[in-house]
Design a protein around this motif. Sequence first.
Motif, PDB file in Angstrom:
ATOM      1  N   LEU A  86      -9.875  -2.230   8.321  1.00 27.83           N
ATOM      2  CA  LEU A  86     -10.192  -1.355   7.192  1.00 27.83           C
ATOM      3  C   LEU A  86     -11.547  -1.782   6.638  1.00 27.83           C
ATOM      4  O   LEU A  86     -11.726  -2.933   6.226  1.00 27.83           O
ATOM      5  N   ASP A  87     -12.487  -0.837   6.614  1.00 18.90           N
ATOM      6  CA  ASP A  87     -13.839  -1.107   6.118  1.00 18.90           C
ATOM      7  C   ASP A  87     -13.982  -0.582   4.694  1.00 18.90           C
ATOM      8  O   ASP A  87     -13.797   0.616   4.433  1.00 18.90           O
ATOM      9  N   GLY A  88     -14.315  -1.484   3.769  1.00 16.26           N
ATOM     10  CA  GLY A  88     -14.546  -1.067   2.394  1.00 16.26           C
ATOM     11  C   GLY A  88     -13.274  -0.659   1.676  1.00 16.26           C
ATOM     12  O   GLY A  88     -12.177  -1.169   1.940  1.00 16.26           O
ATOM     13  N   ASP A  89     -13.437   0.296   0.755  1.00 14.56           N
ATOM     14  CA  ASP A  89     -12.300   0.725  -0.062  1.00 14.56           C
ATOM     15  C   ASP A  89     -11.321   1.559   0.755  1.00 14.56           C
ATOM     16  O   ASP A  89     -11.681   2.195   1.745  1.00 14.56           O
ATOM     17  N   GLY A  90     -10.077   1.575   0.306  1.00 10.29           N
ATOM     18  CA  GLY A  90      -9.058   2.350   0.994  1.00 10.29           C
ATOM     19  C   GLY A  90      -7.672   1.956   0.545  1.00 10.29           C
ATOM     20  O   GLY A  90      -7.499   1.125  -0.364  1.00 10.29           O
ATOM     21  N   SER A  91      -6.678   2.548   1.180  1.00  8.76           N
ATOM     22  CA  SER A  91      -5.276   2.298   0.832  1.00  8.76           C
ATOM     23  C   SER A  91      -4.430   2.254   2.084  1.00  8.76           C
ATOM     24  O   SER A  91      -4.777   2.870   3.105  1.00  8.76           O
ATOM     25  N   ILE A  92      -3.330   1.539   1.981  1.00  2.00           N
ATOM     26  CA  ILE A  92      -2.302   1.590   3.000  1.00  2.00           C
ATOM     27  C   ILE A  92      -0.991   1.887   2.293  1.00  2.00           C
ATOM     28  O   ILE A  92      -0.678   1.303   1.255  1.00  2.00           O
ATOM     29  N   ILE A  93      -0.248   2.844   2.837  1.00  4.22           N
ATOM     30  CA  ILE A  93       1.001   3.313   2.232  1.00  4.22           C
ATOM     31  C   ILE A  93       2.094   3.239   3.285  1.00  4.22           C
ATOM     32  O   ILE A  93       1.871   3.541   4.467  1.00  4.22           O
ATOM     33  N   VAL A  94       3.295   2.856   2.859  1.00  3.67           N
ATOM     34  CA  VAL A  94       4.395   2.708   3.806  1.00  3.67           C
ATOM     35  C   VAL A  94       5.725   2.867   3.083  1.00  3.67           C
ATOM     36  O   VAL A  94       5.810   2.655   1.868  1.00  3.67           O
ATOM     37  N   ARG A  95       6.731   3.269   3.837  1.00  3.96           N
ATOM     38  CA  ARG A  95       8.099   3.252   3.311  1.00  3.96           C
ATOM     39  C   ARG A  95       8.885   2.194   4.067  1.00  3.96           C
ATOM     40  O   ARG A  95       8.911   2.187   5.295  1.00  3.96           O
ATOM     41  N   VAL A  96       9.494   1.259   3.305  1.00  2.18           N
ATOM     42  CA  VAL A  96      10.344   0.237   3.912  1.00  2.18           C
ATOM     43  C   VAL A  96      11.773   0.764   3.876  1.00  2.18           C
ATOM     44  O   VAL A  96      12.367   0.914   2.810  1.00  2.18           O
ATOM     45  N   ALA A 125       9.074  -8.266   3.316  1.00  2.00           N
ATOM     46  CA  ALA A 125       8.522  -7.267   4.220  1.00  2.00           C
ATOM     47  C   ALA A 125       7.657  -6.330   3.394  1.00  2.00           C
ATOM     48  O   ALA A 125       8.069  -5.863   2.329  1.00  2.00           O
ATOM     49  N   GLY A 126       6.453  -6.053   3.881  1.00  2.00           N
ATOM     50  CA  GLY A 126       5.589  -5.197   3.090  1.00  2.00           C
ATOM     51  C   GLY A 126       4.259  -4.947   3.760  1.00  2.00           C
ATOM     52  O   GLY A 126       4.147  -4.975   4.986  1.00  2.00           O
ATOM     53  N   ILE A 127       3.235  -4.710   2.924  1.00  2.00           N
ATOM     54  CA  ILE A 127       1.904  -4.390   3.410  1.00  2.00           C
ATOM     55  C   ILE A 127       0.913  -5.413   2.867  1.00  2.00           C
ATOM     56  O   ILE A 127       1.084  -5.951   1.775  1.00  2.00           O
ATOM     57  N   MET A 128      -0.109  -5.664   3.660  1.00  8.20           N
ATOM     58  CA  MET A 128      -1.041  -6.745   3.355  1.00  8.20           C
ATOM     59  C   MET A 128      -2.440  -6.364   3.800  1.00  8.20           C
ATOM     60  O   MET A 128      -2.618  -5.676   4.810  1.00  8.20           O
ATOM     61  N   ALA A 140      -4.068 -10.234   0.001  1.00  7.70           N
ATOM     62  CA  ALA A 140      -3.257  -9.668  -1.074  1.00  7.70           C
ATOM     63  C   ALA A 140      -2.171  -8.842  -0.409  1.00  7.70           C
ATOM     64  O   ALA A 140      -2.391  -8.224   0.645  1.00  7.70           O
ATOM     65  N   ALA A 141      -0.973  -8.829  -1.005  1.00 13.74           N
ATOM     66  CA  ALA A 141       0.157  -8.130  -0.394  1.00 13.74           C
ATOM     67  C   ALA A 141       1.099  -7.621  -1.461  1.00 13.74           C
ATOM     68  O   ALA A 141       1.237  -8.225  -2.534  1.00 13.74           O
ATOM     69  N   VAL A 142       1.750  -6.510  -1.168  1.00 14.23           N
ATOM     70  CA  VAL A 142       2.846  -6.017  -1.992  1.00 14.23           C
ATOM     71  C   VAL A 142       4.042  -5.863  -1.060  1.00 14.23           C
ATOM     72  O   VAL A 142       3.898  -5.435   0.083  1.00 14.23           O
ATOM     73  N   ALA A 212      -5.698  -4.638   7.646  1.00 17.99           N
ATOM     74  CA  ALA A 212      -4.664  -4.052   6.784  1.00 17.99           C
ATOM     75  C   ALA A 212      -3.477  -3.643   7.642  1.00 17.99           C
ATOM     76  O   ALA A 212      -3.659  -3.056   8.713  1.00 17.99           O
ATOM     77  N   GLY A 213      -2.269  -3.977   7.170  1.00 18.69           N
ATOM     78  CA  GLY A 213      -1.116  -3.616   7.983  1.00 18.69           C
ATOM     79  C   GLY A 213       0.203  -4.027   7.391  1.00 18.69           C
ATOM     80  O   GLY A 213       0.328  -4.292   6.187  1.00 18.69           O
ATOM     81  N   LEU A 214       1.193  -4.083   8.261  1.00 20.84           N
ATOM     82  CA  LEU A 214       2.582  -4.353   7.892  1.00 20.84           C
ATOM     83  C   LEU A 214       2.937  -5.776   8.298  1.00 20.84           C
ATOM     84  O   LEU A 214       2.512  -6.250   9.354  1.00 20.84           O
ATOM     85  N   PHE A 215       3.742  -6.430   7.473  1.00 21.61           N
ATOM     86  CA  PHE A 215       4.111  -7.798   7.817  1.00 21.61           C
ATOM     87  C   PHE A 215       5.559  -8.072   7.430  1.00 21.61           C
ATOM     88  O   PHE A 215       6.126  -7.428   6.548  1.00 21.61           O
ATOM     89  N   VAL A 216       6.134  -9.077   8.096  1.00 20.56           N
ATOM     90  CA  VAL A 216       7.492  -9.558   7.801  1.00 20.56           C
ATOM     91  C   VAL A 216       7.487 -11.068   7.937  1.00 20.56           C
ATOM     92  O   VAL A 216       6.890 -11.616   8.870  1.00 20.56           O
ATOM     93  N   ALA A 217       8.143 -11.739   7.014  1.00 26.50           N
ATOM     94  CA  ALA A 217       8.294 -13.200   7.053  1.00 26.50           C
ATOM     95  C   ALA A 217       9.670 -13.556   6.534  1.00 26.50           C
ATOM     96  O   ALA A 217      10.260 -12.815   5.730  1.00 26.50           O
TER      97      ALA A 217
END
Length: 516
Positions: A86-96, A125-128, A140-142, A212-217
């Motif tokens: 992901l270059d510069g500003d932007g968003s990532i959206i997902v449904r868990v 589990a979320g986005i980072m 940063a992650a939610v 930018a993407g999805l992660f699980v730990a």
Amino acid sequence: MTGHGTNGRDGLRHLVRAEWTKFRTVRGWVAGMTLAVVLVVALGLLSAAGSHASCGMGGVETACTLTTGPGGEAVSDRFFFVHRRLDGDGSIIVRVDSMTGQIRLPDATPGVRNVVAGVVPWAKAGIMVKDGVREGASYAAVMVTARHGVRMQHDFTEDVAGRSGGVSPGSPRWLRLTRSGGTLTGYESVDGRRWAVVGTARPAHLPATVEAGLFVASPGDLTVSRGDLGGASVQVRFTEATAVFDQVRVEGRAGGTWSHDDVGVAYEADGRTPHHPGRFTESGGAFAITGVGDVAPSVDGVRIESTLSGLVAGLVAVIVVAVLFVTAEHRRGLFRTTLLAAPRRGRAFAAKAVVVGAVAFAAGLTAAALTVPLGARILQANGNAVLPVSTFTELRVVAGVAALTAAVAVLALACAALVRRGAVAVTVAAGLVVVPHILATASVLPLSVARWLLRLTPAAGFAVQQSVPEYAQVLGYYSPQGGYYPLPPLAGLAVLCGYAALAAVLAAVRIRKGDT
């Protein structure tokens, strides 16, 4: 005219000078304070020299190492990451949609793996967005967690709770992470239309181009059991979590295709086979991702205050010297002479307190300033993973030990002035400071009792040596035995200083009443 003013012969400055002259000319007292320094340094360095550690797998042993985060603290950075640029500003959206998992329990039958379904409380589990895939890199992650609801975290140590609970069957959770310049904002939603802010973050070292993407730990499952003799046994067992994501959308200048990394994965002795690897599958735009490990501060290592194992012995020597500073004069009938030289009797005791406190502070400062850095170097040379701390924290520990030593000396001096008997005064002072600390850190008492002892007694002052805080987002055995105190460092020191001040006031009142 001299009289009783501050510049008279009974002025505090004059009395302090006289008491200092008295202290330094008695070889036993000087030797006692010197012994206190020697005990702290010698026992601490011997303990460090005797501590050896190695890490490795499959019989291949290496020195233990730590991963450090953007702030220099030790971190755990192990997770499975499906990501794109992901270059510069932007968003990532997902449904868990869901989160499930497995926990390894002790084998009921030898040789047969005992694995049960379940997720540990801090499975996440979320986005980072992250500065590449290097361990310890800024991020940063939610996320949703198994038992702690939605969270926003960044750079390992920062954690903010969201408004809602976590994901559950039939109740998916939408997440969104938006970047605008150096600020990232995390959102949550139950339907993907109405969004609530979870928190904002400004990671320390996040470049213009990020992953930018999805992660699980999934952190290890921690259990604590107490033995017959009161000791605690702590075990951390393997776990993994699997989350299903869909409705994945990246807004902004996203480049490349989806790729994946098992960040922080350990390898078997052959250096090629991953140990407990993560994995993922993708079908029709939905991702099922399995991850292990954690993205959080690490408390697994040796702390710098472990080098202060001789502090208790050194404090006993300080207590004895402080008590003798009063009782020796009483025993020889010289205290009346001291009071005749200072008609304002409270000043005589204040002068003694200033001298013994200052000498004890210098002794504690010297001992800690030598022991902490030298001991840490010895521990590292012996293969131990020493948890890094900031220069400010190390200085705070050293200065805190000095203040602790001074406060204990004043408390012991006051006890001696009150009871007038050396053996009794030493017993009382040690019973107030040393005994509660030993009982609380030796695992001979229930954990709740040990914590109350370290809140309510002068032994609370030992909290000043704690260098690594307790992290709410990290499951650990935060006990006095492990070096975690129930009060913050300065609050614990304040409790001890309060006792010392109260005892000093009572001693001064008794002396002023002429009970000599």
